[in-house]
Design an enzyme around this catalytic site. Structure first.
Site, short mmCIF file in Angstrom:
data_model
loop_
_atom_site.label_atom_id
_atom_site.label_comp_id
_atom_site.label_asym_id
_atom_site.label_seq_id
_atom_site.Cartn_x
_atom_site.Cartn_y
_atom_site.Cartn_z
N ASP A 201 0.74 -1.28 -0.26
CA ASP A 201 0.03 -0.02 0.08
C ASP A 201 0.73 1.27 -0.16
O ASP A 201 1.81 0.89 -0.38
CB ASP A 201 -0.77 -0.32 1.54
N ASP A 203 0.25 5.44 1.30
CA ASP A 203 -0.10 5.74 2.55
C ASP A 203 -0.31 5.44 3.66
O ASP A 203 -0.87 4.16 3.42
CB ASP A 203 -1.31 7.32 2.01
N ASP A 404 -1.65 -0.41 5.36
CA ASP A 404 -2.19 0.32 7.03
C ASP A 404 -3.89 0.66 7.55
O ASP A 404 -3.93 0.90 8.46
CB ASP A 404 -1.35 1.45 7.01
O1 LIG Z 1 -4.65 2.66 -0.95
P1 LIG Z 1 -3.46 4.30 0.46
O2 LIG Z 1 -2.15 4.64 -0.87
O3 LIG Z 1 -3.49 4.26 1.69
O4 LIG Z 1 -4.50 5.78 0.17
C1 LIG Z 1 -5.25 6.33 1.05
C2 LIG Z 1 -5.19 6.93 0.91
O5 LIG Z 1 -4.48 7.87 1.42
C3 LIG Z 1 -3.98 9.63 1.21
O6 LIG Z 1 -4.47 10.02 2.48
C4 LIG Z 1 -3.97 8.84 3.37
O7 LIG Z 1 -3.03 9.99 3.70
C5 LIG Z 1 -2.58 11.07 3.27
C6 LIG Z 1 -1.19 12.47 3.76
O8 LIG Z 1 -0.54 11.20 4.47
C7 LIG Z 1 -3.11 12.18 4.70
O9 LIG Z 1 -3.62 13.25 4.82
C8 LIG Z 1 -4.91 11.33 5.09
O10 LIG Z 1 -5.35 11.82 5.98
C9 LIG Z 1 -4.96 9.93 5.01
O11 LIG Z 1 -5.90 9.56 4.31
C10 LIG Z 1 -5.01 9.66 -0.01
O12 LIG Z 1 -4.87 11.25 0.50
C11 LIG Z 1 -6.34 9.46 0.00
O13 LIG Z 1 -6.70 10.24 -1.48
C12 LIG Z 1 -6.09 8.32 -0.56
O14 LIG Z 1 -7.78 7.65 -0.80
#
Ligand SMILES: O=P(O)(O)OC[C@H]1O[C@H](O[C@H]2O[C@H](CO)[C@@H](O)[C@H](O)[C@H]2O)[C@H](O)[C@@H](O)[C@@H]1O
Length: 480
Positions: A201, A203, A404
């Site tokens: 993954d 983020d 995560d």
């Molecule tokens: O599937 P992933 O790669 O984990 O993406 C899921 C979401 O990730 C991002 O948001 C998350 O991370 C951001 C940066 O650290 C944080 O600000 C946010 O609160 C988290 O939800 C991304 O911006 C989303 O669009 C994704 O869906």
């Protein structure tokens, strides 16, 4: 008419003051029923209530606490002077009274950036009842999304307290989800005579969670760890983000990329896609190479674009809200929105979705994710990639997925089913999961990836000694 029904906060199990006259906890009710009582009595009740809402541990920032207290009190006293009714009727734009009502209706933790009333304007669309988002569990999910990092408790002398309740809970959780680092040998034993296929993954796994999604960068060390892993093991990134965006952030051509929670998968053209998957088309990547593109939700493209614009419009007056278009899904971030406004943001998204019955909502880390109602998720994407890349034979392959988030659970579930592979949850706090193992944070993820590489290099050396230099092939050429 805007309708913000009065709710007993105690029902949410979040407000249980010890004070006997804290039964009726809504300041509106309090103010209405106690007009004859003195201001001090009201103030006393509000202070009690406010203190219950705040972190009162010895480590608290007293200045912040008092500032917050004054803010809540002044809003509530303002309520008294306007003799607000429990049900507000279309007060546009939102005024202090209304916010006072909010602050008492949703009494969960008061962290986050301070809230400026002047920045909140009411979008044209009127929200339905906030009951919607409460009864369908959205609010609970929002409150529990992205739990805070494990707190190290310190006493007044700044000495770390040993084994608080949280620590005990964390340790028993670790028994259920052992550290993938401590269990490394066990994982390697299982991988013996099998090809490890890595799924990552982005983020919270490769990059730490930060406030601004556009600044969620992975470190150079992490990039190098991922690059090295991909030399030895087929490696795919499966992200909720737009595929191009995640490629831009990772910047490694050696990997496979799946964006929009697996609804947008690109893989080399020489791999045969499963004939069952009709949505697989030939395309070219950013470097002009021929690739296969699998987009099971392609018909939703215009709808996602439309709902994205609607969500931008409806949330534009909410300070800190951010909407992202990921092509096949859209995200509404509330990480930087004051908690007082979370119910409103949830209600706006809920109301918007009423016009799109073919879209559904999932929860991520302080993000509401709007996606097509199709039977596709990160688990299905893992299965698809394994099949398409020729790694579907369970006896030859050990898939490992590190993630995560709640959306990663679908992948964990797939791997757990039939004992197919290992899910590794990245979390510093106890969370129920379908994963087998855990890693505390992104630095442990890096350590785990580096261990895999070291193990492979060690094997390669042994093989080289026994059979000569060219006998050992890395995975570096699989993308050519
Ligand atoms: O599937 P992933 O790669 O984990 O993406 C899921 C979401 O990730 C991002 O948001 C998350 O991370 C951001 C940066 O650290 C944080 O600000 C946010 O609160 C988290 O939800 C991304 O911006 C989303 O669009 C994704 O869906």
């Amino acid at each position: 008419m805007y309708c913000f029904p009065i709710q007993q906060p105690a029902e949410e199990g979040l407000f249980k003051p010890a004070d006997p006259f804290c039964e009726a906890v809504n300041p509106i009710t309090i103010l209405e029923n106690n007009q004859e009582k003195s201001d001090q009595r009201i103030l006393y009740r509000l202070i009690l209530e406010s203190l219950c809402l705040m972190d009162c541990s010895p480590c608290s920032n007293i200045e912040k606490t008092l500032k917050r207290l004054v803010e809540i009190c002044s809003i509530s006293m303002d309520l008294k002077s306007t003799k607000a009714s429990p049900v507000l009727t279309d007060p546009s734009p939102i005024n202090n009274s209304m916010l006072g009502l909010h602050s008492s209706l949703f009494p969960y933790s008061q962290s986050g950036p301070s809230f400026s009333m002047s920045t909140l304007s009411i979008p044209r669309r009127k929200p339905g009842k906030l009951d919607d988002v409460r009864s369908n569990g959205w609010l609970d999910a929002m409150k529990s999304s992205s739990p805070p990092r494990k707190k190290v408790l310190k006493d007044f002398n700044n000495v770390e307290l040993s084994l608080d309740d949280g620590e005990i809970a964390y340790r028993s959780w670790m028994i259920k989800y052992p550290s993938a680092l401590n269990s490394f040998q066990l994982i390697m034993d299982r991988a013996k005579n099998r090809k490890i296929v890595m799924f990552l993954d982005y983020d919270g796994t490769l990059s730490p969670i930060v406030d601004d999604p556009d600044r969620a960068f992975m470190s150079a060390d992490m990039r190098s760890a991922v690059k090295n892993v991909a030399k030895y093991f087929p490696t795919a990134i499966i992200s909720g983000r737009n595929r191009d965006k995640v490629f831009e952030l990772v910047g490694l051509t050696e990997l496979y990329y799946a964006g929009s929670h697996g609804m947008d998968i690109m893989f080399p053209a020489r791999e045969t896609a499963s004939p069952d998957h009709l949505n697989c088309v030939k395309s070219t990547d950013l470097q002009g190479k021929e690739v296969n593109l699998f987009q099971p939700a392609s018909e939703f493209l215009p709808m996602i674009d439309e709902v994205f614009r609607a969500l931008v419009e409806i949330t534009k007056g909410i300070k800190g809200a951010k909407v992202e278009n990921h092509k096949f899904c859209a995200s509404v971030h509330y990480r930087n929105v004051d908690e007082i406004v979370w119910p409103l943001i949830a209600q706006y998204v809920h109301d918007t979705l009423k016009d799109y019955p073919r879209l559904r909502l999932t929860h991520g880390r302080k993000v509401l994710e709007v996606r097509p109602m199709i039977d596709w998720d990160k688990g299905k994407a893992v299965e698809f990639l394994l099949e398409s890349l020729g790694y579907s034979n369970n006896n030859d392959v050990l898939p490992i997925y590190i993630g995560d988030d709640r959306t990663d659970e679908d992948a964990f579930k797939l791997l757990r089913k039939g004992n197919r592979g290992y899910g590794i949850l990245v979390s510093g706090v106890p969370k129920e999961s379908n994963a087998f193992f855990s890693l505390g944070d992104t630095s442990e993820v890096k350590e785990f990836l580096e261990s895999l590489v070291r193990m492979k290099q060690h094997d390669a050396k042994i093989l080289e000694i026994s059979t000569g230099p060219s006998a050992y092939n890395t995975n570096s050429s699989y993308f050519n």
